[in-house]
Structures are given as structure tokens and as C-alpha cells.
Scaffold this motif. Structure first.
Motif, short mmCIF file in Angstrom:
data_model
loop_
_atom_site.label_atom_id
_atom_site.label_comp_id
_atom_site.label_asym_id
_atom_site.label_seq_id
_atom_site.Cartn_x
_atom_site.Cartn_y
_atom_site.Cartn_z
N ARG A 288 48.91 27.22 28.29
CA ARG A 288 47.89 28.10 28.91
C ARG A 288 47.66 29.33 28.02
O ARG A 288 46.53 29.80 27.88
N ASP B 234 49.85 36.69 38.26
CA ASP B 234 49.65 35.65 37.25
C ASP B 234 49.52 36.33 35.89
O ASP B 234 48.45 36.81 35.52
N ARG C 107 41.66 37.60 44.76
CA ARG C 107 42.65 36.96 43.90
C ARG C 107 42.06 36.59 42.53
O ARG C 107 42.71 35.97 41.70
N ARG C 108 40.83 36.99 42.30
CA ARG C 108 40.21 36.77 40.98
C ARG C 108 40.76 37.79 39.99
O ARG C 108 41.29 38.82 40.37
N ASP C 109 40.61 37.48 38.70
CA ASP C 109 41.24 38.36 37.72
C ASP C 109 40.52 39.68 37.47
O ASP C 109 41.13 40.73 37.41
N ARG D 243 28.67 35.59 36.17
CA ARG D 243 28.88 36.57 35.09
C ARG D 243 28.01 36.21 33.87
O ARG D 243 27.25 37.04 33.37
N ARG E 174 46.73 36.45 33.16
CA ARG E 174 45.56 37.33 33.24
C ARG E 174 45.59 38.42 32.16
O ARG E 174 44.55 38.93 31.77
N ASN F 230 34.42 38.88 37.24
CA ASN F 230 34.61 37.45 37.52
C ASN F 230 34.67 37.17 39.02
O ASN F 230 34.99 36.06 39.43
N LYS G 114 40.65 31.14 22.23
CA LYS G 114 39.36 31.77 22.55
C LYS G 114 39.24 33.12 21.85
O LYS G 114 38.15 33.55 21.48
N PHE H 55 38.68 38.27 27.06
CA PHE H 55 37.33 38.71 27.43
C PHE H 55 36.92 39.93 26.61
O PHE H 55 35.76 40.08 26.22
N GLY I 211 32.23 33.53 40.13
CA GLY I 211 32.99 33.60 38.87
C GLY I 211 32.14 33.54 37.61
O GLY I 211 31.04 34.09 37.55
N GLY I 212 32.68 32.81 36.63
CA GLY I 212 32.12 32.80 35.28
C GLY I 212 30.63 32.48 35.21
O GLY I 212 29.92 33.07 34.39
N ARG J 279 43.98 36.82 29.38
CA ARG J 279 42.56 36.68 29.69
C ARG J 279 41.82 38.01 29.52
O ARG J 279 40.70 38.04 29.04
N GLN K 93 35.94 38.49 23.30
CA GLN K 93 34.79 37.59 23.40
C GLN K 93 33.49 38.35 23.72
O GLN K 93 32.45 38.09 23.14
#
Ligand code: ATP
Length: 483
Positions: free
Chosen positions: A204, A164, A117-119, A33, A167, A123, A211, A174, A29-30, A170, A177
Motif C-alpha cells: 500500500r 489509518d 472517515r475520509r482522509d 474532486r 493517509r 476527498n 504516485k 496529493f 470522493g475522488g 496519501r 500530485q
């Protein structure tokens, strides 16, 4: 396959623990990355094909840090603080979702299932700890996407976003960011799945929103939120700023894009999240106060005042803190026109003194906001404003130095007034106190005790008040005459 160097001794320890427990474990993950992007990262996620808690306990024991571990039994995860690192351990999972709920059915899974199952593909990159290699496990071409600055979901975007819906936020976070682009079908999917954001808690959503606000050029994120329709659902007051109305050939500016310009401008000069929020909200009441006056054109009278009053309800809905941060934003929204008004007029000492008094320690932030608010396309106008603005800045400094008005209290206090006139707390004390403060701010009397005391006596006389000591003296002389 791209390689990555992990110099910190903690990685050896993690690898040894996985080997001893005879489980496959990965950094994922992060962290991977950010390491590849050269960004600092203090959070390490470890995924274990087995028990995350057991592995965390083993690592903590090896480091002699069994007290620094926090176990979340319900989620099967554990967190270990080591030096300035936070290491999170979790068992590899596969998840299936039901349409009506965000809560997935979770089962143990393999690394591959966990990566699915990661976004985003960027990631889902992993590094094996057992055996410990420096190679990257990249089943979805995340390295390519990282290189090309693309946000792509590992599975079909409709599934990833519907499973989810956070995402979607998110993805935009990203993009803002990292300056990445959301891949086309993903962007379309966000547009068509946007309504599902309603099943995500506001807390959430706001983590991601903040961010975006903190990103280098926040307009990137806000434009995506607007274009996908998410902003309409989470922050309609901001959407109301959008659009231009024309009456009798006169148009006002589009306050949505103006606000974004102010936000980008201020972000060059500050990382302060709350100052950035003040930029977002400075014109928030313009739609509510908009009028067309045939002689003057478009006006937004009182938008600063109404805007300040809107801040608490917006903070409440967005689950932003209802504390001094909110008050700070409110104050800046309320005062945001004042320096610019000063810069257009001949600057009087008393106007500057008043501004210093009302802004207190936040005066510099107010000036930063105000400067960011100058977004005219007319270069001459901008030049003129900025040079007038410099005059205001110099004047602020001069008056601050001579009068020390920031966080100032008048030299004669409420207690002095009560003692002088033998009063109890009440309306008269307030009237005199305000009169003294105003007279000093207007420069009618000096900011010193003597002058303020004299002035207090005169103001008292207007209210038929007699100083207690004179009253006392006259009563005792009357008494002695009567003897
Ligand atoms: P940052 O560290 O900047 O907050 P991050 O995504 O790297 O962002 P986390 O939010 O802690 O940090 O997430 C860690 C990892 O967990 C991500 O890289 C991603 O693989 C995964 N992840 C987090 N949230 C989700 C989610 N909602 N859906 C799928 N995967 C997620």
C-alpha cells in the motif's frame, strides 16, 4: 454552493436506481474532486445509505450488464465496469479503530459519518443522487480547501492519521500530485505519528510512493517525505544520500538534493515510471563508495556498479516488481556514467559502438537519464557538457546507422565456431566468440561474415584448433597413401 455538471447518462441511471430502491445515495470522493479540478477521472465511487451490493445489482440490471459486476461480499462492496468507467458501490460506513491494528470495526452509518472517515476534506465532497441535484454536500469546507490548494483532514489530524497511517503517505502524494499544501497542524501530526506507518503493508505504501514518483515535480513529495521523517522509515538508502562532508576545505555535493534535481529534470522529459526510478537510484551507492583521496578530493569509484547490485534488494523491500522492469533500472544505473565519460573525452567509434551494444534498445532512455544528471551550478560547465553531449548523440546516430550495432549479434555464431572446428559446446567456443565480438566492437575487423570468419580461424589457431574439414582432408589423404 458550487455546482457541477454531470452530462453522462450513467448518472441518470444511478439516480433512478437509488430512487427505486428508496435509499439515499451519493457520488463521493475522488471523482467529485477531480471533476471540480478539471482532471480526467474514470473511477466513480457511489456511497449508499443501505446496501451497496443491492444498488450495484439494480444498476447492472438496468444497463443489461449483470455479467460486468464483481461483488466483494466480505467488504460489502461491488464494482461495475461500464464503457470506460469503473463504478464502485459501497454502503455508508462508520468506522472505529483500535490502536494496535489497521483493521477498523465497521458499522453501517450515514453519509455524514462516512464523510468523516475520509482522509481529506477535498476527498469528502459528495453529490446527491436521490434526489438528484447538482449541488455539493460539503460539511467540512472542502470546496474552500480545493480552491486554496489545502490538504486538511475532516477530523483532528491525529485521529485521521492514527486510524489509518497510510493517509500520511496519501497527504504527501496529493501535495506532490496536485501541488497542494498540507495544512500546518496536519504536517505536524504526520511528523509525530510517522512511526505508525510500520503497521501499513509495504504494497500500500508503494502504491502511494509510485504516485509521488509519477507526479509532475516529484521532489515536492520526496522533500515532504524527508522532512516529516517518513522517508527514513520506508527508504533509508535514499536518506543516506543526504548531507555534505567537508575534509581539508573540500566538500562534496549533497547527493540527496542532487538526486531530486535529476528526478525533476527527467520528469520534464518522460512519464516512464521506471526511467524515473533509474533517476532516483542512479547514485544510490555513493554513500557506500565515498572516499577522500588527499590528491583528488572526494571520489565515488564504482558507485554505478555497486548501485546496480543494490537495485534488487531495494526493489524487493519496496515490493516493486522483480522482473524485466528491475533489470531495466539496473542496466541504466550501471551505465549511467558512460555517455558523460564519452562526452568528456575525444569520442572514439569503438567506445560508442560498445555503449550501443551494451545499452541496446535502452540507449535513448540512457541518454535522457544522463542529460538529466547534468546539474552543475556552473553555467559554463553545463554548456560545455551539453554541447559535448550533442557530439556523442550525433556519433551514436552515425554508428548505429552504419554498423546496426543495437541488439546486434556477431556475424559468426557459436554454432559456426563449433562446426568449423568440430567442437562441442565449451570454453574454447566462448573464448573465440568473445574475441570476435571484441574485435568488431574495437573496429579491428569489419562487422561482416568473411572478415569475422578469417579472424575466427586465426583465433582458433592460437588455441591449436584445426578446422574439421582440413583435418578430415588430411586424414583421408593419409589413408589413401597407406593403401
Ligand atoms: P486516485 O484516483 O488518484 O488514485 P483517489 O483518492 O481519488 O486517488 P482512491 O484511492 O480510489 O482514489 O480513493 C477514493 C476515495 O476514497 C478518496 O477520494 C477518499 O475519499 C477515500 N479514501 C481512499 N483511501 C482512503 C483512506 N486510506 N482513508 C480515508 N479515505 C480514503
Amino acid at each position: 454552493m458550487k455546482h457541477i455538471s454531470l452530462e453522462h447518462p450513467i448518472f441518470e441511471t444511478l439516480s433512478t436506481a437509488a430512487t427505486e430502491l428508496n435509499v439515499r445515495a451519493f457520488i463521493i470522493g475522488g471523482f467529485v474532486r477531480d471533476k471540480l479540478l478539471g482532471r480526467p477521472c474514470k473511477d466513480i465511487d457511489v456511497v449508499v445509505e443501505g446496501s451497496g451490493i443491492e444498488m450495484a445489482q439494480r444498476v447492472a440490471k438496468m444497463l443489461g450488464q449483470t455479467k460486468q459486476i464483481t461483488i466483494f461480499k466480505t467488504y460489502g462492496t461491488a464494482m461495475l465496469k461500464h464503457e470506460d468507467l469503473e463504478i464502485e458501490f459501497v454502503g455508508a460506513r462508520k468506522e472505529s479503530y483500535r490502536l494496535e491494528s489497521r483493521k477498523p470495526l465497521v458499522e453501517d452509518g450515514t453519509l455524514q459519518e462516512d464523510q468523516e472517515r475520509r482522509d481529506f476534506t477535498i476527498n469528502a465532497l459528495a453529490i446527491s443522487l436521490n434526489p438528484f441535484t447538482d449541488e455539493i454536500v460539503d460539511p467540512f469546507n472542502g470546496l474552500n480547501d480545493l480552491e486554496n490548494g489545502i490538504l486538511r483532514t475532516p477530523l483532528h489530524p491525529d485521529q485521521t492519521y492514527s486510524d489509518d497511517p497510510l493517509r500520511m503517505m496519501r497527504a504527501i502524494r496529493f501535495a506532490s500530485q496536485l501541488g497542494f499544501e498540507i495544512e500546518k497542524s496536519s504536517l505536524q501530526s504526520i511528523q509525530s505519528n510517522k512511526q505508525r506507518i510500520s503497521i501499513v503493508s509495504m504494497e500500500r505504501i508503494t502504491v502511494e510512493l509510485n504516485k509521488i514518483v509519477e507526479s509532475p515535480k516529484p521532489s515536492v513529495g520526496f522533500k515532504l517525505l524527508f522532512d516529516t521523517g517518513l522517508l527514513h522509515l520506508i527508504f533509508p538508502e535514499m536518506v543516506a544520500l543526504h548531507g555534505v562532508e567537508v575534509i581539508k576545505g573540500k566538500a562534496h555535493k549533497d547527493n540527496f538534493y542532487h538526486t531530486l534535481q535529476v528526478l525533476d529534470n527527467i520528469s520534464v522529459n518522460t512519464d516512464n515510471l521506471w526511467l524515473r526510478w533509474a533517476a532516483i537510484l542512479h547514485d544510490i551507492a555513493k554513500p557506500a563508495t565515498k572516499r577522500f583521496e588527499p590528491e583528488h578530493g572526494w571520489t565515488f569509484h564504482g558507485h554505478e556498479d555497486k548501485g546496480a547490485r543494490m537495485v534488487p534488494q531495494i526493489f524487493k523491500r519496496l515490493k516493486l516488481p522483480l522482473n524485466e522492469k528491475m533489470k531495466y533500472v539496473q542496466k541504466l544505473v550501471l551505465l549511467h556514467l558512460r555517455p558523460i565519460v564519452l562526452s568528456k573525452e575525444i569520442v572514439t567509434d569503438s567506445a560508442v559502438r560498445r555503449l550501443l551494444f551494451e545499452a541496446g534498445d535502452d540507449i535513448d532512455d540512457l541518454m535522457t537519464l544522463c542529460q538529466a544528471d547534468i546539474t552543475s551550478k556552473n553555467e559554463e560547465k553545463v554548456k560545455r557538457y551539453l554541447s559535448n553531449f550533442e557530439v556523442v548523440k550525433v556519433k551514436l546516430k552515425e554508428i548505429e546507422e552504419s554498423d546496426k550495432i543495437r541488439n546486434w549479434q556477431p556475424p559468426v555464431t557459436g554454432l559456426d565456431i563449433m562446426e568449423t572446428f568440430g567442437l562441442n559446446p565449451g570454453k574454447e567456443v566462448g573464448i573465440i566468440k568473445t574475441a570476435i565480438r571484441e574485435a568488431i566492437l574495437d573496429g579491428l575487423i569489419p562487422n561482416e561474415f568473411e572478415g569475422a570468419y578469417e579472424f575466427m580461424l586465426k583465433e582458433g589457431a592460437k588455441l591449436n584448433l584445426i578446422p574439421a574439414r582440413i583435418l578430415q582432408a588430411s586424414v583421408s589423404s593419409q589413408n589413401s597413401e597407406n593403401i
